[in-house]
Design an enzyme around this catalytic site. Structure first.
Site, mmCIF file in Angstrom:
data_model
loop_
_atom_site.group_PDB
_atom_site.id
_atom_site.type_symbol
_atom_site.label_atom_id
_atom_site.label_comp_id
_atom_site.label_asym_id
_atom_site.label_seq_id
_atom_site.Cartn_x
_atom_site.Cartn_y
_atom_site.Cartn_z
ATOM 1 N NE ARG A 159 -2.193 -2.051 3.112
ATOM 2 C CZ ARG A 159 -2.741 -3.136 3.642
ATOM 3 N NH1 ARG A 159 -4.005 -3.386 3.463
ATOM 4 N NH2 ARG A 159 -2.026 -3.965 4.371
ATOM 5 C CB THR A 236 9.220 6.139 5.666
ATOM 6 O OG1 THR A 236 8.828 5.428 4.493
ATOM 7 C CG2 THR A 236 9.874 7.443 5.281
ATOM 8 N NE ARG A 238 7.327 -1.062 12.479
ATOM 9 C CZ ARG A 238 6.371 -0.204 12.148
ATOM 10 N NH1 ARG A 238 6.684 0.929 11.541
ATOM 11 N NH2 ARG A 238 5.106 -0.449 12.434
ATOM 12 C CG ASP A 262 9.388 8.875 9.943
ATOM 13 O OD1 ASP A 262 9.567 9.891 10.638
ATOM 14 O OD2 ASP A 262 8.315 8.237 9.930
ATOM 15 C CD GLU A 267 11.187 3.858 15.848
ATOM 16 O OE1 GLU A 267 11.696 4.143 14.755
ATOM 17 O OE2 GLU A 267 9.960 3.846 16.049
#
Ligand code: NAI
Length: 335
Positions: A159, A236, A238, A262, A267
């Protein structure tokens, strides 16, 4: 029914409370208990008295945490995200949890953020903004490339990957896609190729596949060496798709031209929190921030009004399925 909402930020509360109010009579028995803490072995106890937990990307649902939740009589897990790499699915199945996610909330939101990262890094708008504020109008160091006509490689044409492919196709880029299964829409936007061809030919490589055993560190020393010299890598998806140490070395050797991320492998200790008054005890992350050709955002690809509304709405729909015992197409584990 009580649900402990972990990693709850003020904006989560706003959108979930709003969706609950809109659900009206259908969810009157649901009570949301917000906790800012991230779910971990130490914080699992906060779910005491709840029937379910609602979690996000950096909440840890490994076997020890799941066993603690099961012992507290928690029966359901509602993910406010699409990826479920943070859930030990085998352990959740063994313990009989109902696990549901939000498979697609706004693929375009992440795709548009990918474009923002590429545009910013390529044309140095973040640096230009700072310069102009300081009365410095020199252009030295701000040189970019015209993206029209360049080759963009999309790894994972699902997607988000396809939404990203549509955007780059729209600005005149040549689009290459790699996906383990055939993706007919790619033929309209560009070409479906092998990973090797994609890495060899792309000026920009953008990652959009899920994190799984076979994709962990898919960008490593070997795959980086196969990329074009001076290319841009964008992640953007993982953090652990990328071996950060290898990327730092590729930046230092000038083989990798640009990096936009990102997401970051470690993180969970940083993102979604204000750490501006703390010492960030992550040398690799701090090193990344020193490169002028690296751009980092803190996992905000999904963060649009439309996506937040959809996340809240679908999460509560999943709750309704659990309460009513109806069919739920968003289950991570089939009943
Ligand atoms: P999707 O399931 O629609 O698409 C993933 C695609 O990757 C599929 O076409 C699949 O066949 C492909 N794939 C699987 N294994 C692969 C491999 N080894 N190599 C290449 N492709 C492979 O998922 P969607 O919605 O596009 O999301 C993709 C990822 O984006 C999520 O798994 C999540 O990690 C990340 N994401 C990041 C967000 C952010 O805020 N930065 C927000 C939402 C998702």
């Amino acid at each position: 029914m009580k649900i402990t909402v972990f990693s709850a930020q003020p904006y989560d509360r706003t959108f979930l409370d709003d969706a609950l109010e809109r659900a009206g009579d259908r969810l009157t028995t649901v009570e949301l208990i917000y906790q800012q803490a991230t779910l971990s072995p130490q914080t699992a106890v906060l779910a005491q008295g709840s029937d379910a937990v609602c979690v996000f990307v950096n909440d840890r649902l490994d076997a020890p945490v799941l066993e603690r939740l099961a012992a507290l009589r928690v029966r359901a897990i509602f993910l406010r995200c699409a990826g479920f790499n943070n859930v030990d699915v085998a352990a959740a199945t063994r313990l009989g949890f109902f696990v549901a996610r939000v498979p697609a909330y706004s693929p375009e939101a992440v795709a548009e953020h990918t474009l923002a990262l590429v545009m910013t890094l390529n044309r140095h708008t973040h640096r230009a903004w700072l310069r102009v504020r300081d009365g410095n109008f020199a252009l030295d160091g701000l040189l970019g490339i015209t993206l029209c006509g360049k080759t963009v490689g999309i790894v994972g044409a699902g997607r988000i990957g396809l939404a990203t492919a549509r955007i780059f196709h729209g600005i005149g880029c040549r689009v290459l896609g790699y996906n383990p299964t055939p993706v007919p829409e790619l033929a309209r936007l560009g070409e479906q190729v092998t990973l090797d061809a994609l890495l060899r030919e792309s000026d920009i490589v953008s990652l959009h596949c899920p994190l799984a055993d076979d994709t962990h560190h898919m960008i490593n020393r070997d795959t980086l060496a196969r990329m074009k010299r001076g290319a841009m890598l964008v992640n953007t998806s993982r953090g652990a798709l990328v071996d950060t140490r290898a990327v730092v070395d590729a930046l230092k050797s000038r083989h990798l031209g640009f990096l936009a991320i990102d997401v970051y492998e470690q993180e969970e200790n940083l993102f979604f929190h204000d750490r501006s008054s703390s010492i960030i005890d992550d040398d690799m992350f701090q090193l990344l921030l020193t490169f002028p050709n690296v751009l980092v955002t803190g996992h905000q690809g999904f963060f649009t009004v439309e996506a937040m509304r959809e996340i809240a709405h679908v999460t509560l729909d999943n709750v309704r399925c659990f309460v009513d015992g109806g069919e739920c197409g968003n289950r991570v584990i089939d009943a």
